[in-house]
Design a protein around this motif. Structure first.
Motif, PDB file in Angstrom:
ATOM      1  N   LYS A   1     -46.122 -51.622 -16.156  1.00 26.45           N
ATOM      2  CA  LYS A   1     -45.251 -51.901 -15.009  1.00 26.45           C
ATOM      3  C   LYS A   1     -43.817 -52.170 -15.444  1.00 26.45           C
ATOM      4  N   ASN A   2     -43.651 -52.914 -16.541  1.00 28.15           N
ATOM      5  CA  ASN A   2     -42.304 -53.205 -17.052  1.00 28.15           C
ATOM      6  C   ASN A   2     -41.556 -51.932 -17.435  1.00 28.15           C
ATOM      7  N   ARG A   3     -42.298 -50.921 -17.820  1.00 27.31           N
ATOM      8  CA  ARG A   3     -41.682 -49.645 -18.205  1.00 27.31           C
ATOM      9  C   ARG A   3     -41.560 -48.678 -17.032  1.00 27.31           C
ATOM     10  N   GLY A   4     -41.964 -49.116 -15.849  1.00 28.48           N
ATOM     11  CA  GLY A   4     -41.831 -48.305 -14.647  1.00 28.48           C
ATOM     12  C   GLY A   4     -42.799 -47.135 -14.578  1.00 28.48           C
ATOM     13  N   LEU A   5     -43.942 -47.261 -15.247  1.00 30.30           N
ATOM     14  CA  LEU A   5     -44.926 -46.185 -15.257  1.00 30.30           C
ATOM     15  C   LEU A   5     -46.033 -46.450 -14.242  1.00 30.30           C
ATOM     16  N   THR A   6     -46.528 -45.398 -13.630  1.00 35.16           N
ATOM     17  CA  THR A   6     -47.685 -45.507 -12.750  1.00 35.16           C
ATOM     18  C   THR A   6     -48.949 -45.371 -13.595  1.00 35.16           C
ATOM     19  N   LEU A   7     -50.075 -45.713 -12.977  1.00 37.79           N
ATOM     20  CA  LEU A   7     -51.355 -45.513 -13.661  1.00 37.79           C
ATOM     21  C   LEU A   7     -51.522 -44.049 -14.056  1.00 37.79           C
ATOM     22  N   VAL A   8     -51.171 -43.152 -13.156  1.00 36.15           N
ATOM     23  CA  VAL A   8     -51.326 -41.715 -13.414  1.00 36.15           C
ATOM     24  C   VAL A   8     -50.461 -41.282 -14.595  1.00 36.15           C
ATOM     25  N   GLU A   9     -49.228 -41.759 -14.638  1.00 31.88           N
ATOM     26  CA  GLU A   9     -48.320 -41.365 -15.723  1.00 31.88           C
ATOM     27  C   GLU A   9     -48.811 -41.859 -17.080  1.00 31.88           C
ATOM     28  N   LEU A  10     -49.197 -43.135 -17.151  1.00 27.61           N
ATOM     29  CA  LEU A  10     -49.666 -43.659 -18.435  1.00 27.61           C
ATOM     30  C   LEU A  10     -50.997 -43.031 -18.825  1.00 27.61           C
ATOM     31  N   ALA A  11     -51.851 -42.783 -17.852  1.00 23.77           N
ATOM     32  CA  ALA A  11     -53.127 -42.124 -18.146  1.00 23.77           C
ATOM     33  C   ALA A  11     -52.878 -40.755 -18.775  1.00 23.77           C
TER      34      ALA A  11
ATOM     35  N   GLU B   1     -59.834 -49.266 -15.550  1.00 26.39           N
ATOM     36  CA  GLU B   1     -60.853 -50.120 -16.161  1.00 26.39           C
ATOM     37  C   GLU B   1     -60.285 -50.892 -17.347  1.00 26.39           C
ATOM     38  N   VAL B   2     -59.463 -50.211 -18.139  1.00 25.05           N
ATOM     39  CA  VAL B   2     -58.817 -50.861 -19.284  1.00 25.05           C
ATOM     40  C   VAL B   2     -57.961 -52.023 -18.787  1.00 25.05           C
ATOM     41  N   GLU B   3     -57.158 -51.784 -17.752  1.00 23.08           N
ATOM     42  CA  GLU B   3     -56.260 -52.817 -17.246  1.00 23.08           C
ATOM     43  C   GLU B   3     -57.014 -53.980 -16.605  1.00 23.08           C
ATOM     44  N   LYS B   4     -58.226 -53.737 -16.142  1.00 22.99           N
ATOM     45  CA  LYS B   4     -59.058 -54.817 -15.607  1.00 22.99           C
ATOM     46  C   LYS B   4     -59.740 -55.597 -16.722  1.00 22.99           C
TER      47      LYS B   4
ATOM     48  N   MET C   1     -60.753 -59.502 -23.612  1.00 24.94           N
ATOM     49  CA  MET C   1     -60.563 -58.157 -23.068  1.00 24.94           C
ATOM     50  C   MET C   1     -59.734 -58.208 -21.782  1.00 24.94           C
ATOM     51  N   GLU C   2     -59.995 -59.212 -20.948  1.00 21.18           N
ATOM     52  CA  GLU C   2     -59.219 -59.366 -19.715  1.00 21.18           C
ATOM     53  C   GLU C   2     -57.754 -59.631 -20.024  1.00 21.18           C
ATOM     54  N   ARG C   3     -57.493 -60.476 -20.999  1.00 22.44           N
ATOM     55  CA  ARG C   3     -56.104 -60.765 -21.380  1.00 22.44           C
ATOM     56  C   ARG C   3     -55.405 -59.517 -21.911  1.00 22.44           C
ATOM     57  N   LEU C   4     -56.117 -58.757 -22.742  1.00 24.20           N
ATOM     58  CA  LEU C   4     -55.533 -57.533 -23.283  1.00 24.20           C
ATOM     59  C   LEU C   4     -55.244 -56.539 -22.160  1.00 24.20           C
ATOM     60  N   GLY C   5     -56.186 -56.382 -21.236  1.00 26.82           N
ATOM     61  CA  GLY C   5     -55.978 -55.483 -20.108  1.00 26.82           C
ATOM     62  C   GLY C   5     -54.796 -55.888 -19.259  1.00 26.82           C
ATOM     63  N   THR C   6     -54.661 -57.187 -19.015  1.00 32.23           N
ATOM     64  CA  THR C   6     -53.534 -57.699 -18.238  1.00 32.23           C
ATOM     65  C   THR C   6     -52.207 -57.414 -18.941  1.00 32.23           C
ATOM     66  N   GLN C   7     -52.190 -57.575 -20.245  1.00 31.31           N
ATOM     67  CA  GLN C   7     -50.959 -57.303 -21.002  1.00 31.31           C
ATOM     68  C   GLN C   7     -50.601 -55.823 -20.958  1.00 31.31           C
ATOM     69  N   ILE C   8     -51.599 -54.954 -21.037  1.00 31.23           N
ATOM     70  CA  ILE C   8     -51.354 -53.513 -20.958  1.00 31.23           C
ATOM     71  C   ILE C   8     -50.785 -53.163 -19.587  1.00 31.23           C
TER      72      ILE C   8
ATOM     73  N   SER D   1     -51.623 -41.090 -22.306  1.00 36.31           N
ATOM     74  CA  SER D   1     -52.604 -41.614 -23.251  1.00 36.31           C
ATOM     75  C   SER D   1     -53.839 -40.722 -23.392  1.00 36.31           C
ATOM     76  N   GLY D   2     -53.930 -39.678 -22.566  1.00 37.15           N
ATOM     77  CA  GLY D   2     -55.045 -38.747 -22.670  1.00 37.15           C
ATOM     78  C   GLY D   2     -56.340 -39.257 -22.063  1.00 37.15           C
ATOM     79  N   MET D   3     -56.229 -40.095 -21.044  1.00 34.20           N
ATOM     80  CA  MET D   3     -57.438 -40.554 -20.358  1.00 34.20           C
ATOM     81  C   MET D   3     -57.253 -40.413 -18.850  1.00 34.20           C
ATOM     82  N   THR D   4     -58.321 -40.606 -18.110  1.00 37.87           N
ATOM     83  CA  THR D   4     -58.233 -40.496 -16.657  1.00 37.87           C
ATOM     84  C   THR D   4     -57.614 -41.765 -16.071  1.00 37.87           C
ATOM     85  N   ARG D   5     -57.126 -41.644 -14.852  1.00 36.41           N
ATOM     86  CA  ARG D   5     -56.570 -42.802 -14.157  1.00 36.41           C
ATOM     87  C   ARG D   5     -57.639 -43.877 -13.981  1.00 36.41           C
ATOM     88  N   GLN D   6     -58.856 -43.454 -13.680  1.00 36.24           N
ATOM     89  CA  GLN D   6     -59.951 -44.397 -13.488  1.00 36.24           C
ATOM     90  C   GLN D   6     -60.254 -45.182 -14.771  1.00 36.24           C
TER      91      GLN D   6
END
Length: 83
Positions: free
Chosen positions: A19-29, A41-44, A7-14, A32-37
């Protein structure tokens, strides 16, 4: 292999794809239809987050998971690490 590590590896890859696509947490959230928080958690790699949230993040990044067998490092690879 430990599920928490996976799960940690998957979160790190996400996080790296975002970041490679220049998106902020808020933008991707938002995409994707989820909250920034929840996305944080997914990225962690939080094991308490449902896989559906990992799937939402991947779908928003137009990505998919490829399952490959785990492998152990070779003796030569380990030798390089412990030089």
């Amino acid at each position: 292999m430990d599920a928490t590590l996976l799960m940690e590896r998957l979160g790190t890859q996400i996080a790296q794809m975002r970041k490679n696509r220049g998106l902020t947490l808020v933008e991707l959230a938002a995409q994707s239809g989820m909250t920034r928080q929840k996305l944080a958690e997914v990225e962690k790699g939080s094991p308490t987050v449902s896989m559906s949230f990992y799937a939402k993040a991947l779908a928003a990044l137009d990505s998919e998971i490829k399952v490959v067998p785990a492998r152990r490092p070779s003796f030569e690879e380990l030798r390089e690490v412990f030089r």
